[in-house]
Design a protein around this motif. Structure first.
Motif, PDB file in Angstrom:
ATOM      1  N   ASP A 122       4.400   1.248   6.027  1.00 34.52           N
ATOM      2  CA  ASP A 122       3.342   2.260   5.905  1.00 34.52           C
ATOM      3  C   ASP A 122       3.251   2.670   4.438  1.00 34.52           C
ATOM      4  O   ASP A 122       4.018   3.510   3.962  1.00 34.52           O
ATOM      5  CB  ASP A 122       3.670   3.464   6.794  1.00 34.52           C
ATOM      6  CG  ASP A 122       2.536   4.484   6.844  1.00 34.52           C
ATOM      7  OD1 ASP A 122       1.661   4.445   5.952  1.00 34.52           O
ATOM      8  OD2 ASP A 122       2.529   5.327   7.761  1.00 34.52           O
ATOM      9  N   THR A 123       2.326   2.062   3.710  1.00 33.43           N
ATOM     10  CA  THR A 123       2.230   2.310   2.270  1.00 33.43           C
ATOM     11  C   THR A 123       1.865   3.767   1.957  1.00 33.43           C
ATOM     12  O   THR A 123       2.301   4.309   0.942  1.00 33.43           O
ATOM     13  CB  THR A 123       1.199   1.366   1.631  1.00 33.43           C
ATOM     14  OG1 THR A 123      -0.061   1.514   2.301  1.00 33.43           O
ATOM     15  CG2 THR A 123       1.642  -0.081   1.742  1.00 33.43           C
ATOM     16  N   HIS A 124       1.073   4.389   2.827  1.00 38.03           N
ATOM     17  CA  HIS A 124       0.714   5.798   2.584  1.00 38.03           C
ATOM     18  C   HIS A 124       1.937   6.692   2.712  1.00 38.03           C
ATOM     19  O   HIS A 124       2.124   7.630   1.919  1.00 38.03           O
ATOM     20  CB  HIS A 124      -0.370   6.231   3.569  1.00 38.03           C
ATOM     21  CG  HIS A 124      -1.677   5.514   3.381  1.00 38.03           C
ATOM     22  ND1 HIS A 124      -2.497   5.732   2.297  1.00 38.03           N
ATOM     23  CD2 HIS A 124      -2.295   4.574   4.138  1.00 38.03           C
ATOM     24  CE1 HIS A 124      -3.569   4.966   2.381  1.00 38.03           C
ATOM     25  NE2 HIS A 124      -3.471   4.250   3.487  1.00 38.03           N
ATOM     26  N   ARG A 128       3.633   9.006  -0.223  1.00 36.75           N
ATOM     27  CA  ARG A 128       3.891  10.451  -0.074  1.00 36.75           C
ATOM     28  C   ARG A 128       5.347  10.778  -0.407  1.00 36.75           C
ATOM     29  O   ARG A 128       5.623  11.795  -1.054  1.00 36.75           O
ATOM     30  CB  ARG A 128       3.561  10.901   1.351  1.00 36.75           C
ATOM     31  CG  ARG A 128       2.075  11.013   1.640  1.00 36.75           C
ATOM     32  CD  ARG A 128       1.830  11.787   2.914  1.00 36.75           C
ATOM     33  NE  ARG A 128       2.419  11.122   4.077  1.00 36.75           N
ATOM     34  CZ  ARG A 128       1.787  10.230   4.824  1.00 36.75           C
ATOM     35  NH1 ARG A 128       0.545   9.874   4.519  1.00 36.75           N
ATOM     36  NH2 ARG A 128       2.376   9.673   5.865  1.00 36.75           N
ATOM     37  N   THR A 140       0.821   4.711  -6.569  1.00 36.01           N
ATOM     38  CA  THR A 140       0.083   3.744  -5.759  1.00 36.01           C
ATOM     39  C   THR A 140       1.079   2.726  -5.220  1.00 36.01           C
ATOM     40  O   THR A 140       1.892   2.191  -5.982  1.00 36.01           O
ATOM     41  CB  THR A 140      -0.992   3.017  -6.598  1.00 36.01           C
ATOM     42  OG1 THR A 140      -1.868   3.993  -7.181  1.00 36.01           O
ATOM     43  CG2 THR A 140      -1.805   2.076  -5.724  1.00 36.01           C
TER      44      THR A 140
END
Length: 280
Positions: A122-124, A128, A140
Motif C-alpha cells: 500500500d504505497t499511500h 503516510r 512519494t
C-alpha cells in the motif's frame, strides 16, 4: 386531347400513404403487411451476395469477441502473477532525496517487509508513515518493477532557528517546528517576544515573505531577526546594520526603499513607512 389521370405507385414506407394509414388501423392488414415484410427479408437473405456479407460480418464479430476474451485472460493472468509470484516481490527499498535524515530511519518507518509482492504494498500507507518523520516535507512512494520500492522525499528547510526551553529548534517557512538540529549556514536566529510567541507559526510565515524580498530585491542577507510583536519586526543584516521593518505588509515597497537607503551612511534604518524611510 385531355390528360388522363395516371396511377402512380405509392411508396410503402411513406407515412402519408392512405393505404398505410388504413393498414395501421386494421389489425388484419397490419399482419398482412408484416408477413410481406418477412417474406421480402427471406427473399433478400436468399441472395448469395447478401449471405456472404452476413457471414463476413459474423466472422468479424466473432474475431472481436475472441480477441477481447484473450485480452481479458492475459490481463487476469498478469495481475495474478504480479500479485503472487515472488519474482515481483520487494527485494530493495530505495530512498532518494535525503540530506540529513538517515536512510535507515526512512526504511524503518516505511515498514515494508522484504519479499512482499509489490502489488500488495500500500504505497499511500507507506507515504503516510514516512511523512510522520518531522523533517520530511514531501514524500512519494512508487513501485519500481520488477522488485524495488522507491521512496523519494524532500526534507524541510529551516527558515529560522528559534530557542525553545533552552534548545535550538528549526522552523521552516510554513511555521512548522521540525525539531532540534544543526541549521544550514546562514540561517537567521529568531528572537520572539511575549506578544508574538502565541502566534509563532503565523509570524514565521510572514517572515518568509519578508526574507524573500530583503534577499531578492534589496540583495541583503539577514543574520538575525527580533519580533517583539507582530507589528514590530527588526532585522539585523550580516554587515551589522539594523532595519526596523514594522509589521509585515507592503514588503516589496519596503525592500525597494531599503535598497536605496543602504547606499547612504547610517546604522539603523526604519522602513516601516516605505515612502519616508528614516535613519537614526
Amino acid at each position: 386531347m385531355t390528360d388522363e389521370p395516371r396511377d402512380h405507385p405509392t411508396d410503402p414506407a411513406d407515412p402519408t400513404d392512405p393505404l398505410d394509414q388504413a393498414a395501421s388501423d386494421d389489425p388484419d392488414r397490419r399482419l398482412a403487411a408484416a408477413a410481406v415484410r418477412s417474406s421480402d427479408e427471406r427473399v433478400r437473405h436468399s441472395d448469395p451476395a447478401v449471405r456472404a456479407t452476413l457471414r463476413r460480418r459474423r466472422r468479424r464479430t466473432n474475431r472481436i469477441y475472441v480477441g477481447l476474451g484473450v485480452a481479458m485472460v492475459v490481463l487476469l493472468v498478469g495481475y495474478i502473477a504480479l500479485y503472487f509470484l515472488p519474482v515481483f516481490s520487494v527485494r530493495e527499498v530505495r530512498v532518494v532525496g535525503t540530506r540529513t535524515i538517515p536512510v535507515e530511519a526512512v526504511t524503518e518507518r516505511a515498514a515494508v517487509s522484504p519479499g512482499t509482492p509489490l502489488l500488495q504494498v500500500d504505497t499511500h500507507a507507506v507515504a503516510r508513515r514516512v511523512a510522520g518523520i518531522p523533517r520530511v516535507d514531501q514524500v512519494t512512494v512508487t513501485r519500481d518493477y520488477p522488485s524495488n520500492l522507491r521512496i523519494e522525499l524532500i526534507e524541510r528547510t529551516a527558515l529560522v532557528v528559534v530557542e525553545v526551553d533552552g534548545a535550538r529548534h528549526l522552523v521552516d517557512g510554513q511555521g512548522i517546528d521540525f525539531g532540534q538540529g544543526d541549521p544550514p549556514p546562514g540561517t537567521p536566529e529568531l528572537t520572539v517576544g511575549d506578544g508574538a510567541r502565541s502566534d509563532l507559526p503565523g509570524i514565521v510565515r510572514d517572515l518568509s515573505t519578508v526574507f524573500a524580498e530583503v534577499r531578492g530585491t534589496a540583495g541583503q542577507e539577514i543574520a538575525s531577526v527580533e519580533v517583539e510583536s507582530p507589528a514590530s519586526i527588526v532585522l539585523t543584516l550580516v554587515d551589522g546594520r539594523t532595519v526596523e521593518w514594522g509589521a509585515a505588509g507592503r514588503d516589496h515597497e519596503k525592500a525597494v526603499a531599503l535598497q536605496m537607503v543602504l547606499e547612504q551612511p547610517g546604522q539603523v534604518w526604519n522602513v516601516s513607512n516605505p515612502a519616508l524611510p528614516a535613519s537614526r
